[in-house]
Design a protein around this motif. Structure first.
Motif, PDB file in Angstrom:
ATOM      1  N   ARG A  53       2.605  -4.599  10.185  1.00  0.00           N
ATOM      2  CA  ARG A  53       4.027  -4.873   9.967  1.00  0.00           C
ATOM      3  C   ARG A  53       4.465  -6.153  10.679  1.00  0.00           C
ATOM      4  NH1 ARG A  53       6.826  -0.400   7.687  1.00  0.00           N
ATOM      5  NH2 ARG A  53       5.448   1.403   7.441  1.00  0.00           N
ATOM      6  N   ARG A  99      -0.225   0.480   3.726  1.00  0.00           N
ATOM      7  CA  ARG A  99       0.529   0.292   2.486  1.00  0.00           C
ATOM      8  C   ARG A  99       1.222   1.595   2.080  1.00  0.00           C
ATOM      9  NH1 ARG A  99       2.869  -3.509  -1.005  1.00  0.00           N
ATOM     10  NH2 ARG A  99       2.862  -2.669  -3.116  1.00  0.00           N
ATOM     11  N   SER A 100       0.517   2.706   2.223  1.00  0.00           N
ATOM     12  CA  SER A 100       1.080   4.002   1.854  1.00  0.00           C
ATOM     13  C   SER A 100       2.283   4.376   2.710  1.00  0.00           C
ATOM     14  CB  SER A 100       0.001   5.085   1.972  1.00  0.00           C
ATOM     15  OG  SER A 100       0.523   6.366   1.729  1.00  0.00           O
ATOM     16  N   THR A 101       2.266   3.962   3.973  1.00  0.00           N
ATOM     17  CA  THR A 101       3.360   4.306   4.880  1.00  0.00           C
ATOM     18  C   THR A 101       4.514   3.307   4.821  1.00  0.00           C
ATOM     19  OG1 THR A 101       2.248   3.160   6.711  1.00  0.00           O
ATOM     20  CG2 THR A 101       1.844   5.524   6.482  1.00  0.00           C
ATOM     21  N   GLY A 102       4.434   2.325   3.926  1.00  0.00           N
ATOM     22  CA  GLY A 102       5.561   1.437   3.699  1.00  0.00           C
ATOM     23  C   GLY A 102       5.399   0.017   4.184  1.00  0.00           C
ATOM     24  N   PRO A 112       4.919  -3.715   3.992  1.00  0.00           N
ATOM     25  CA  PRO A 112       5.114  -4.568   2.811  1.00  0.00           C
ATOM     26  C   PRO A 112       3.968  -5.568   2.636  1.00  0.00           C
ATOM     27  CG  PRO A 112       6.445  -5.398   4.605  1.00  0.00           C
ATOM     28  CD  PRO A 112       5.769  -4.146   5.124  1.00  0.00           C
ATOM     29  N   ALA A 129       1.524   9.058   0.257  1.00  0.00           N
ATOM     30  CA  ALA A 129       2.086   8.336  -0.885  1.00  0.00           C
ATOM     31  C   ALA A 129       0.986   7.577  -1.614  1.00  0.00           C
ATOM     32  CB  ALA A 129       3.165   7.375  -0.409  1.00  0.00           C
TER      33      ALA A 129
END
Length: 338
Positions: A59, A76-79, A81, A307
């Motif tokens: 991040r 990526r799955s946890t957000g 970008p 996700a």
């Protein structure tokens, strides 16, 4: 390019063979961005402790990461970008080890056996993921699945060092087989007297050799790509140039790999084979993307992330394509090919 260039570009890589490691060792990344007043820094630097966790979380907006796919997919799955801008495929001597005389000679012999599955107290347990995926690939060669063996959970932190807890369990008879990969594993296995029962690199179908490092992603933050795409392209061009250089300098590369992996010359030679210097180029072809998509599904099915990650949508091939055109203009490449 929009906005003021960043003061720093960060990079990170795993302690494995990468073009990023070569470029850092040779000083090419720092040289490429020096005229821009941009400092190129490694998360592995002693002074980077405050941001070192971004190797997994990714991040940090100005970070370029070349490392295992388990943390990259998890981030990526946890957000996070991120965008996928390259994939490498480097064979790293993936094997299943057993005690001498254990009667383990092929994938079919894993049925009913006790397989070591370590757990480590880290944000994303790629060690456990590697073991499960390695055994899964081996078992499938015999028409078996993980359900056909006994998975023995181990505390991977009980001993310091790579593969120590797993190989100690093998030596003590608590498990029948251990998955390992890479050059440090070669030396550690020799110290414990373990023998190769299954050579996963010899499996003819690459699907069953997919693991954390095969294929290995190069990822960047979407914000860096949006605001400074030229920096991403130039960074990738240096990596491609470093991979070109490696093809012509196997001896120098062996020395770099020993430094990067923390292993000796014998470990490097036995882990990476004769053609290791030709395997460091990034690509984003359909085959590698499909293999990574299969890994994503496996990891999600086994609870490593929740996700879904659409690998095709995650990938952006444009920076790598532009980087290929830039490689001949790099100073260190021109010196090799005047």
């Amino acid at each position: 390019m929009t906005g003021t260039p960043p003061a720093d570009l960060w990079f990170t890589r795993c302690p494995v063979p990468t073009a990023t490691g070569i470029a850092a060792d040779q000083g090419w990344l720092a040289a490429e961005f020096a005229a821009d007043g941009i400092a190129v820094r490694s998360l592995q630097e002693a002074g980077a402790a405050a941001v070192r966790g971004e190797h997994f979380r990714h991040r940090l907006p100005t970070l370029v990461r070349e490392g295992g796919n388990v943390p990259a997919l998890w981030a990526r799955s946890t957000g996070a970008p991120t965008r996928l801008v390259g994939l490498t495929w480097f064979e790293e001597r993936q094997v299943v080890l057993a005690r001498p005389g254990a009667g383990l000679h092929g994938p079919h012999d894993l049925k009913g056996r006790r397989l070591a599955v370590p757990r480590r107290a880290i944000e994303i347990d790629f060690w456990r993921a590697m073991a499960l995926r390695g055994f899964d690939g081996a078992l499938r060669q015999a028409g078996l699945t993980l359900a056909d063996a006994e998975l023995v959970e181990l505390d991977g932190d009980v001993l310091p060092g790579q593969w120590e807890a797993e190989l100690a369990a093998l030596r003590d008879g608590r498990v029948d087989a251990v998955y390992t990969k890479g050059s440090v594993a070669v030396e550690t296995a020799a110290r414990y007297g373990a023998e190769v029962a299954i050579d996963l690199d010899a499996l003819p179908d690459r699907r069953w050799r997919v693991n954390n490092g095969t294929p290995r992603p190069i990822t960047v933050d979407q914000r860096l790509l949006d605001e400074h795409p030229d920096l991403v392209v130039r960074f990738l061009a240096v990596l491609l140039g470093a991979a070109d250089w490696a093809r012509a300098h196997p001896g120098d590369l062996a020395r770099i790999l020993a430094d990067e992996t923390g292993s000796g010359a014998e470990g490097v030679a036995r882990a990476y084979g004769d053609g290791f210097h030709r395997e460091l180029h990034a690509a984003l072809d359909a085959d590698r993307l499909d293999l990574l998509a299969g890994q994503e599904e496996f990891l999600r099915r086994h609870g490593f992330h929740d996700a879904p990650v659409d690998v095709s949508a995650w990938a952006d091939p444009a920076p790598l394509a532009a980087a290929r055109d830039l490689v001949p203009r790099l100073a260190f490449v021109a010196q090799e090919h005047p």
